[in-house]
Design a protein around this motif. Structure first.
Motif, PDB file in Angstrom:
ATOM      1  N   GLN A   1     -33.638  -5.335  -7.193  1.00  0.00           N
ATOM      2  CA  GLN A   1     -32.479  -5.893  -6.502  1.00  0.00           C
ATOM      3  C   GLN A   1     -32.692  -5.889  -4.989  1.00  0.00           C
ATOM      4  OE1 GLN A   1     -28.820  -3.755  -7.201  1.00  0.00           O
ATOM      5  NE2 GLN A   1     -27.545  -5.420  -6.439  1.00  0.00           N
ATOM      6  N   THR A   2     -33.259  -4.808  -4.475  1.00  0.00           N
ATOM      7  CA  THR A   2     -33.532  -4.729  -3.038  1.00  0.00           C
ATOM      8  C   THR A   2     -34.541  -5.784  -2.615  1.00  0.00           C
ATOM      9  OG1 THR A   2     -33.097  -2.347  -3.079  1.00  0.00           O
ATOM     10  CG2 THR A   2     -34.279  -3.206  -1.178  1.00  0.00           C
TER      11      THR A   2
ATOM     12  N   SER B   1     -34.987  -8.656  -3.746  1.00  0.00           N
ATOM     13  CA  SER B   1     -34.430 -10.011  -3.786  1.00  0.00           C
ATOM     14  C   SER B   1     -33.567 -10.332  -2.576  1.00  0.00           C
ATOM     15  CB  SER B   1     -33.601 -10.192  -5.056  1.00  0.00           C
ATOM     16  OG  SER B   1     -32.421  -9.395  -5.018  1.00  0.00           O
ATOM     17  N   GLN B   2     -33.288  -9.344  -1.732  1.00  0.00           N
ATOM     18  CA  GLN B   2     -32.473  -9.599  -0.548  1.00  0.00           C
ATOM     19  C   GLN B   2     -33.150 -10.644   0.338  1.00  0.00           C
ATOM     20  OE1 GLN B   2     -31.834  -5.780   1.316  1.00  0.00           O
ATOM     21  NE2 GLN B   2     -30.653  -4.989  -0.413  1.00  0.00           N
ATOM     22  N   THR B   3     -32.347 -11.451   0.992  1.00  0.00           N
ATOM     23  CA  THR B   3     -32.894 -12.583   1.745  1.00  0.00           C
ATOM     24  C   THR B   3     -33.824 -12.158   2.873  1.00  0.00           C
ATOM     25  OG1 THR B   3     -30.865 -12.587   3.081  1.00  0.00           O
ATOM     26  CG2 THR B   3     -30.953 -14.092   1.205  1.00  0.00           C
ATOM     27  N   ASP B   4     -33.597 -10.973   3.441  1.00  0.00           N
ATOM     28  CA  ASP B   4     -34.464 -10.543   4.540  1.00  0.00           C
ATOM     29  C   ASP B   4     -35.782  -9.974   4.049  1.00  0.00           C
ATOM     30  OD1 ASP B   4     -33.125  -8.366   3.435  1.00  0.00           O
ATOM     31  OD2 ASP B   4     -33.241  -7.199   5.288  1.00  0.00           O
TER      32      ASP B   4
ATOM     33  N   ASN C   1     -37.105 -10.975   0.328  1.00  0.00           N
ATOM     34  CA  ASN C   1     -37.545 -12.128  -0.472  1.00  0.00           C
ATOM     35  C   ASN C   1     -38.917 -11.899  -1.106  1.00  0.00           C
ATOM     36  OD1 ASN C   1     -37.283 -14.701  -1.602  1.00  0.00           O
ATOM     37  ND2 ASN C   1     -38.302 -15.686   0.123  1.00  0.00           N
TER      38      ASN C   1
ATOM     39  N   THR D   1     -39.110  -3.029   0.993  1.00  0.00           N
ATOM     40  CA  THR D   1     -38.327  -2.836  -0.218  1.00  0.00           C
ATOM     41  C   THR D   1     -38.072  -1.364  -0.500  1.00  0.00           C
ATOM     42  OG1 THR D   1     -39.172  -4.885  -1.229  1.00  0.00           O
ATOM     43  CG2 THR D   1     -38.306  -3.209  -2.727  1.00  0.00           C
TER      44      THR D   1
ATOM     45  N   ASN E   1     -30.465   2.446   1.630  1.00  0.00           N
ATOM     46  CA  ASN E   1     -29.212   1.757   1.298  1.00  0.00           C
ATOM     47  C   ASN E   1     -28.736   1.973  -0.124  1.00  0.00           C
ATOM     48  OD1 ASN E   1     -29.373   0.648   3.894  1.00  0.00           O
ATOM     49  ND2 ASN E   1     -30.612  -1.076   3.165  1.00  0.00           N
TER      50      ASN E   1
END
Length: 238
Positions: free
Chosen positions: A152-153, A155-158, A160, A228, A235
């Protein structure tokens, strides 16, 4: 000899471990296998040491992972787990194993049985058009939560980072191809662990060869793996 460092050692919570082996096979410079993993481990340590996170983290550079026939490998990680102080038993381990090779011309290869045994990972790869730019995250049942947090981490846009989530089902025997790196001794000891990899010989034509040199490494891929892990710790509270 393993090289070990601990961040926030005063914390009483169980630590998380980040590790990679630093040895290579004879005749290979070992840029991908496994200087890439060691570099990411060191960068995770550098960033987390400057962060506001109070998470206790153990960083380990493992020795003697590679098999030198007729002697089996995984000596450093096996010794680490066997000699582990119960108070330092990690809640989970993240093992970085050959994470630096990608290609715009090669397609990702996999064992023929992969599409039937690991449907979610195969479907993810199919959606990626079999591009050789992802990182595999290998887990089994007790480490699936960690794997999905990393996925999930990523896949974050920053970040990718394309991920292949290889989750071993409870009924599947842990055949050698699933135990080829330093996550295996942690699994054997009942410690949740994941292995992150560019899939080594299933992608990199330089695997265990003299051509495994620094100029073949995708530095952005290594950076994304590092980002990642750090973001997941800071977070997601893994």
């Amino acid at each position: 000899m393993n090289v070990i460092a601990t961040l926030n050692s005063e914390s009483e919570e169980p630590p998380i471990l980040i590790g990679a082996h630093y040895d290579t096979v004879p005749g290979s410079p070992g840029a991908d296998d496994n200087a890439s993993g060691v570099a990411a481990t060191l960068e995770c340590a550098r960033i987390l040491a400057k962060s506001q996170s109070n998470r206790r983290v153990i960083f380990v550079a493992f020795d003697a992972e590679e098999m030198q026939p007729p002697v089996e490998g995984l000596h450093g990680s096996t010794a680490f787990v066997d000699e582990l102080d119960p108070e330092l038993r990690p809640s989970a381990a993240i093992i970085l194993e050959t994470i630096g090779f990608s290609s715009t011309t090669l397609k990702q290869k996999l064992p023929s049985s992969f599409r039937f045994l690991f449907r979610r990972a195969y479907n993810a790869l199919k959606q990626q058009n079999f591009k050789a730019n992802s990182l595999l995250v290998l887990s089994k049942r007790d480490s699936s939560e960690l794997s999905r947090s990393l996925e999930q981490t990523a896949s974050q846009t920053d970040i990718n980072l394309p991920v292949l989530p290889l989750e071993v089902p409870w009924w599947m025997p842990l055949v050698r191809n699933l135990r080829r790196s330093d996550h295996a001794p942690f699994w054997k000891a009942g410690i949740p662990a994941v292995m992150i990899s560019d899939t080594a010989n299933f992608r990199n034509p330089n695997y265990h060869r003299s051509s495994d040199t620094a100029d073949t490494i995708d530095l952005e891929l290594v950076a994304k793996a590092t980002h990642t892990i750090v973001a997941a710790i800071e977070n997601s509270g893994i």
